[in-house]
Design a protein around this motif. Structure first.
Motif: not given
Length: 103
Positions: A75-99
């Motif tokens: 997103v920051l350097f390669l002009s890729q888009k961050l959709t709400w679905r991607a953000m939801l996926g990241i949140a799920v991943i981070l929640t799983g990692v913390i758990g």
């Protein structure tokens, strides 16, 4: 020290992802070499981190954090888009990692 090894493994795994993308199916020699070398270094640091972490936890942390890092770099350097679905996926991943880390 194992957290430092894991952090370095994550950083080099992010480099693998970006380099593999830039290698464009092994068409660009230097990007291909960067992907292979950084992959070996990432594996080395993961191996050192796994001396302390359980393999399931360490590997899950490594792959998950690297995946999130690659998305952020994209997103920051390669002009890729961050959709709400991607953000939801990241949140799920981070929640799983913390758990997983808390277990």
């Amino acid at each position: 020290m194992s957290w430092l090894y894991l952090a370095l493994a994550v950083v080099f795994e992010i480099v693998v992802g970006v380099s593999a993308d830039k290698a464009d199916g092994f068409k660009h020699l230097w990007w291909t070499a960067a992907a292979l070398v950084s992959g070996a270094i990432a594996t080395l640091f993961l191996s050192l981190a796994l001396l302390t972490f359980d393999v399931g936890v360490g590997y899950a942390l490594w792959t998950s954090l690297a995946e999130v890092g690659i998305v952020i770099v994209g997103v920051l350097f390669l002009s890729q888009k961050l959709t709400w679905r991607a953000m939801l996926g990241i949140a799920v991943i981070l929640t799983g990692v913390i758990g997983l880390n808390l277990s």
